[in-house]
Design a protein around this motif. Structure first.
Motif, short mmCIF file in Angstrom:
data_model
loop_
_atom_site.label_atom_id
_atom_site.label_comp_id
_atom_site.label_asym_id
_atom_site.label_seq_id
_atom_site.Cartn_x
_atom_site.Cartn_y
_atom_site.Cartn_z
N ALA A 98 -6.20 11.05 21.42
CA ALA A 98 -6.38 12.32 20.70
C ALA A 98 -7.58 13.08 21.24
CB ALA A 98 -6.56 12.05 19.21
N GLU A 99 -8.67 12.34 21.57
CA GLU A 99 -9.84 12.98 22.15
C GLU A 99 -9.51 13.56 23.53
OE1 GLU A 99 -12.87 10.04 22.15
OE2 GLU A 99 -13.20 10.14 19.97
N GLN B 167 -0.84 20.46 20.27
CA GLN B 167 -1.77 19.33 20.20
C GLN B 167 -1.38 18.38 19.06
OE1 GLN B 167 -5.41 21.76 19.96
NE2 GLN B 167 -6.20 20.59 21.69
N MET C 263 -8.63 13.76 16.47
CA MET C 263 -9.19 14.31 17.70
C MET C 263 -10.71 14.24 17.75
SD MET C 263 -6.72 17.67 18.04
CE MET C 263 -7.70 18.47 19.30
N ILE D 264 -0.31 14.42 19.53
CA ILE D 264 -1.01 13.33 18.85
C ILE D 264 -0.03 12.55 17.97
CG2 ILE D 264 -2.80 12.78 17.15
CD1 ILE D 264 -4.30 15.26 18.25
N ALA E 168 -7.88 16.84 23.03
CA ALA E 168 -8.85 17.88 22.67
C ALA E 168 -9.65 18.32 23.90
CB ALA E 168 -9.80 17.37 21.60
#
Length: 326
Positions: free
Chosen positions: A316-317, A218, A201, A222, A320
């Protein structure tokens, strides 16, 4: 005893052994004393700038570069304890318990015994052969003893490599013995899931530390992204970044594990990059000559996709950032 099985990429894993509840012995064997003395000497050489031509410091610089090239699998096996008669008896009597911690969201539990068996069996012949060759080569270093001031460095290097292969060989035998008695018990770790999710992330350790711990939702999201982008793990892409090593080591209070993870990540990164470059060269040659019958699309499928790696981190970012907006 706990074993850590850490996927460095979707196809390569590091094993690390943490020994629990072992009594600290007040007696040291001759080998222990020799090993400690060698470590102390090496540390002193790293700081010594007074030697003629600064040769001690130069030796440690090149020596450390050589140590970094030792395969991470060998270092992992060296973390295993020796299969002594006492420990063998304890295992046979059922007095030993062995947990295998792994990130359950990023490694299927069914793969754990398969990977452990591969690590135990595949490298035994290699370490045995290299141990023999290291010992056989030692007499050929005798002429280096005639060099004044500087010790016989090739001889000591071969001694170290022989010792290292011997340790790794013993470690692989110990792991094989555990598997023979069906002792390793897979234990999915939610803590490892969190660290792996954070590594995908965030771009840096500092950013990871400043951000909230990834939630279970989360981490699961992912994990699904990794499966999709790597075609159910058929493509080899990185799962850990180098800075993750410190976070994992801190989480489990095992500072010595940090360098093992960082070394493994560096080696796997280079291996994947090297394979990518090789396959890209083949594709370019194919395009230039048009002599091969293999479709370009098939060649591309063989390349560990850098795009897949980038897509995982980008997604993944997004996960986040979406959490932050909420």
């Amino acid at each position: 005893m706990r074993l850590f099985l850490l996927p460095i990429s979707t196809r390569r894993s590091l094993i690390y052994c943490e020994k629990l509840h072992e009594k600290v012995s007040t007696e040291h064997t001759y080998l222990d004393k020799l090993t400690n003395k060698a470590s102390e000497t090496w540390a002193a050489w790293e700081k010594d700038s007074a030697a003629i031509g600064n040769w001690k410091k130069k030796v440690t610089i090149y020596g450390n570069l050589a140590l970094k090239r030792i395969p991470y699998e060998e270092w992992g096996l060296k973390s295993m304890p020796a299969l002594t008669a006492k420990r063998r008896k304890s295992i046979e009597e059922g007095n030993e318990k062995v947990q295998v911690l792994f990130p359950g969201l990023y490694m299927k539990e069914g793969r754990v015994p398969v990977i452990l068996k591969e690590l135990a069996m595949q490298r035994q012949a290699l370490h045995k052969k290299n141990l023999v060759w290291s010992v056989v080569a030692m007499p050929f270093t005798v002429p280096f003893m005639l060099i004044p001031v500087i010790p016989n460095l090739p001889f000591f290097y071969l001694v170290y490599r022989a010792y290292s292969h011997w340790r790794a060989l013993n470690g692989s035998k110990f792991l094989a013995f555990l598997l023979q008695h069906k002792l390793p018990t897979p234990a999915p770790s939610a803590e490892l899931d969190e660290v792996y999710a954070a590594g995908l992330m965030y771009a840096t350790r500092a950013e990871s530390r400043a951000a909230p711990i990834p939630t279970r939702e989360q981490a699961e999201e992912i994990s699904r992204v990794v499966d999709r982008q790597t075609n159910n793990e058929t493509e080899d892409v990185m799962m850990l970044q180098r800075w993750n090593g410190k976070l994992i080591a801190e989480r489990f209070k095992l500072p010595e594990m940090e360098v093992e993870i960082e070394r493994a990540v560096e080696q796997v990164e280079k291996a994947i990059k090297g394979k990518e470059e090789l396959m890209e060269e083949k594709m370019e040659l194919e395009q230039a000559t048009k002599t091969s019958g293999q479709p370009l699309r098939d060649l591309h499928d063989e390349v560990p996709s850098r795009k897949a790696d980038e897509a995982i981190h980008e997604k993944a970012e997004d996960v986040a950032h979406h959490k932050d907006k909420k």
